[in-house]
Scaffold this active site. Structure first.
Site, PDB file in Angstrom:
ATOM      1  N   ASN A   9     -14.600   0.019  16.186  1.00 39.45           N
ATOM      2  CA  ASN A   9     -14.011  -0.109  14.852  1.00 39.45           C
ATOM      3  C   ASN A   9     -15.029  -0.787  13.935  1.00 39.45           C
ATOM      4  O   ASN A   9     -15.439  -1.925  14.196  1.00 39.45           O
ATOM      5  CB  ASN A   9     -12.725  -0.929  14.932  1.00 39.45           C
ATOM      6  CG  ASN A   9     -11.965  -0.941  13.626  1.00 39.45           C
ATOM      7  OD1 ASN A   9     -12.541  -1.064  12.553  1.00 39.45           O
ATOM      8  ND2 ASN A   9     -10.651  -0.834  13.704  1.00 39.45           N
ATOM      9  N   HIS A  25      -9.897   1.995   9.902  1.00 39.87           N
ATOM     10  CA  HIS A  25      -8.523   1.797   9.443  1.00 39.87           C
ATOM     11  C   HIS A  25      -8.564   1.571   7.930  1.00 39.87           C
ATOM     12  O   HIS A  25      -8.532   0.441   7.452  1.00 39.87           O
ATOM     13  CB  HIS A  25      -7.903   0.591  10.155  1.00 39.87           C
ATOM     14  CG  HIS A  25      -6.442   0.421   9.882  1.00 39.87           C
ATOM     15  ND1 HIS A  25      -5.575  -0.117  10.803  1.00 39.87           N
ATOM     16  CD2 HIS A  25      -5.678   0.703   8.793  1.00 39.87           C
ATOM     17  CE1 HIS A  25      -4.356  -0.160  10.297  1.00 39.87           C
ATOM     18  NE2 HIS A  25      -4.401   0.334   9.068  1.00 39.87           N
ATOM     19  N   ARG A  40      -7.298   1.032   4.373  1.00 33.36           N
ATOM     20  CA  ARG A  40      -6.044   0.517   3.825  1.00 33.36           C
ATOM     21  C   ARG A  40      -5.946   0.879   2.336  1.00 33.36           C
ATOM     22  O   ARG A  40      -6.970   1.016   1.662  1.00 33.36           O
ATOM     23  CB  ARG A  40      -5.961  -0.998   4.011  1.00 33.36           C
ATOM     24  CG  ARG A  40      -5.843  -1.400   5.472  1.00 33.36           C
ATOM     25  CD  ARG A  40      -5.816  -2.916   5.620  1.00 33.36           C
ATOM     26  NE  ARG A  40      -5.767  -3.308   7.008  1.00 33.36           N
ATOM     27  CZ  ARG A  40      -4.654  -3.529   7.706  1.00 33.36           C
ATOM     28  NH1 ARG A  40      -3.482  -3.384   7.103  1.00 33.36           N
ATOM     29  NH2 ARG A  40      -4.694  -3.876   8.976  1.00 33.36           N
ATOM     30  N   HIS A  84     -11.601  -2.996   2.956  1.00 36.33           N
ATOM     31  CA  HIS A  84     -12.777  -2.782   3.812  1.00 36.33           C
ATOM     32  C   HIS A  84     -13.168  -1.303   3.771  1.00 36.33           C
ATOM     33  O   HIS A  84     -13.814  -0.889   2.814  1.00 36.33           O
ATOM     34  CB  HIS A  84     -12.579  -3.337   5.230  1.00 36.33           C
ATOM     35  CG  HIS A  84     -11.219  -3.154   5.831  1.00 36.33           C
ATOM     36  ND1 HIS A  84     -10.655  -1.920   6.067  1.00 36.33           N
ATOM     37  CD2 HIS A  84     -10.327  -4.086   6.277  1.00 36.33           C
ATOM     38  CE1 HIS A  84      -9.474  -2.078   6.644  1.00 36.33           C
ATOM     39  NE2 HIS A  84      -9.235  -3.377   6.763  1.00 36.33           N
ATOM     40  N   GLU A 134      -7.021   5.255  11.706  1.00 35.94           N
ATOM     41  CA  GLU A 134      -5.772   4.514  11.819  1.00 35.94           C
ATOM     42  C   GLU A 134      -5.168   4.307  10.434  1.00 35.94           C
ATOM     43  O   GLU A 134      -5.891   4.214   9.445  1.00 35.94           O
ATOM     44  CB  GLU A 134      -6.020   3.146  12.454  1.00 35.94           C
ATOM     45  CG  GLU A 134      -6.639   3.189  13.836  1.00 35.94           C
ATOM     46  CD  GLU A 134      -6.891   1.811  14.400  1.00 35.94           C
ATOM     47  OE1 GLU A 134      -7.110   1.710  15.619  1.00 35.94           O
ATOM     48  OE2 GLU A 134      -6.885   0.840  13.617  1.00 35.94           O
ATOM     49  N   HIS A 153      -6.795  -4.372  19.878  1.00 36.22           N
ATOM     50  CA  HIS A 153      -6.545  -5.549  19.054  1.00 36.22           C
ATOM     51  C   HIS A 153      -6.913  -6.809  19.828  1.00 36.22           C
ATOM     52  O   HIS A 153      -6.261  -7.171  20.795  1.00 36.22           O
ATOM     53  CB  HIS A 153      -5.109  -5.649  18.544  1.00 36.22           C
ATOM     54  CG  HIS A 153      -5.014  -6.494  17.302  1.00 36.22           C
ATOM     55  ND1 HIS A 153      -5.115  -5.963  16.033  1.00 36.22           N
ATOM     56  CD2 HIS A 153      -4.898  -7.818  17.128  1.00 36.22           C
ATOM     57  CE1 HIS A 153      -5.025  -6.916  15.133  1.00 36.22           C
ATOM     58  NE2 HIS A 153      -4.906  -8.072  15.773  1.00 36.22           N
ATOM     59  N   GLY A 206     -13.186  -3.878  17.493  1.00 35.60           N
ATOM     60  CA  GLY A 206     -13.949  -4.078  16.272  1.00 35.60           C
ATOM     61  C   GLY A 206     -14.290  -5.519  16.010  1.00 35.60           C
ATOM     62  O   GLY A 206     -15.449  -5.912  16.072  1.00 35.60           O
ATOM     63  N   HIS A 207     -13.290  -6.343  15.720  1.00 32.52           N
ATOM     64  CA  HIS A 207     -13.545  -7.713  15.270  1.00 32.52           C
ATOM     65  C   HIS A 207     -14.388  -8.490  16.271  1.00 32.52           C
ATOM     66  O   HIS A 207     -15.420  -9.081  15.908  1.00 32.52           O
ATOM     67  CB  HIS A 207     -12.221  -8.439  15.025  1.00 32.52           C
ATOM     68  CG  HIS A 207     -12.387  -9.835  14.514  1.00 32.52           C
ATOM     69  ND1 HIS A 207     -12.619 -10.119  13.186  1.00 32.52           N
ATOM     70  CD2 HIS A 207     -12.380 -11.029  15.155  1.00 32.52           C
ATOM     71  CE1 HIS A 207     -12.745 -11.430  13.031  1.00 32.52           C
ATOM     72  NE2 HIS A 207     -12.601 -12.004  14.208  1.00 32.52           N
TER      73      HIS A 207
END
Length: 251
Positions: free
Chosen positions: A7, A43, A45, A50, A73, A201, A224-225
């Protein structure tokens, strides 16, 4: 071997904090793919904080060029607005290999819960059908231990993505047994129903192996993070290699 989809949202967060084009999201994604990652996740939004529409278009071209999967996503119920065409319209445009539906809203910093199938199943049914008509595999974000997986299958989903945030938090606190048991039970139920299982996640190098050793037949993890955070210290290519080693069973 479980597939690694990276991600790259956090690359876009850093870019957007300053404006301009650096760091380059496509260059970062290309580095991940050269290092052996199996796919790219984004993802986008509606508030564009981002990943943006143009990024998704560029990453669709990159993943097609490399013959790997793009996983997009998003919340299929969120309305279109300036700069964001809506989730289904975006998927119709780029035709990702996988569309992962997530019930988030603008007020959330990150996704933090799965679908309530009692409430959402029938609303999801026509949207899933439309996505599948575009050639997308459809995955639904679910809570470990949550009810209603039979409805997920009934309305046409191909896979679920287990929300692993509670597991990661419990593992960091030193007692992940209950959280892990919930993930295992959800995966077993999904397999019984004929659903594939993804996970994502807050998965990291510190908790990934324990998760995969306990939860059977996970097809894909989206990370990702933690991965981008770890890459700040070790470098992006080296970090990807480390995840691939973990996924192939090399501790």
């Amino acid at each position: 071997m479980t597939a690694l989809s990276v991600n790259v949202n956090k690359i876009a967060v850093l870019r957007n904090s300053r404006g301009g084009g650096e760091p380059d999201v496509v260059r970062a994604a290309r580095t991940c793919l050269y290092a052996g990652a199996h796919g790219i996740t984004v993802h986008p939004r509606p508030d564009q904080r981002h990943i943006r529409h143009a990024d998704v278009l560029a990453l669709a071209g990159l993943t097609q060029e490399h013959g790997v999967e793009l996983n997009v996503e998003g919340n299929p119920f969120a309305p279109a607005r300036a700069g964001y065409p809506g989730f289904l319209a975006l998927c119709r445009q780029v035709r990702p290999a996988q569309a992962t539906l997530v019930p988030d809203n603008d007020g959330q910093l990150t996704s933090d819960h799965g679908f309530d199938f009692e409430q959402d199943a029938e609303r999801l049914r026509p949207l899933i059908a439309e996505l599948k008509a575009c050639g997308c595999r459809v995955s639904l974000f679910v809570d470990a231990g949550g009810a209603g997986l039979d409805r997920a299958r009934e309305v046409g989903a191909d896979r679920i993505e287990i929300y692993t945030g509670p597991y990661a938090e419990a593992q960091a606190s030193g007692d992940a047994r209950d959280a892990l048991d919930a993930c295992v039970a959800t995966a077993h139920q999904a397999h019984t129903l004929g659903l594939g299982v993804n996970a994502g996640h807050d998965l990291s190098q510190a908790n990934l192996v324990d998760f995969l050793e306990a939860v059977p037949d996970v097809l894909e993890v989206s990370i990702g993070h933690a991965l981008i955070s770890e890459a700040l210290y070790a470098g992006l290519e080296r970090t990807i290699h480390r995840y691939l080693d973990l996924l192939s069973g090399q501790r």
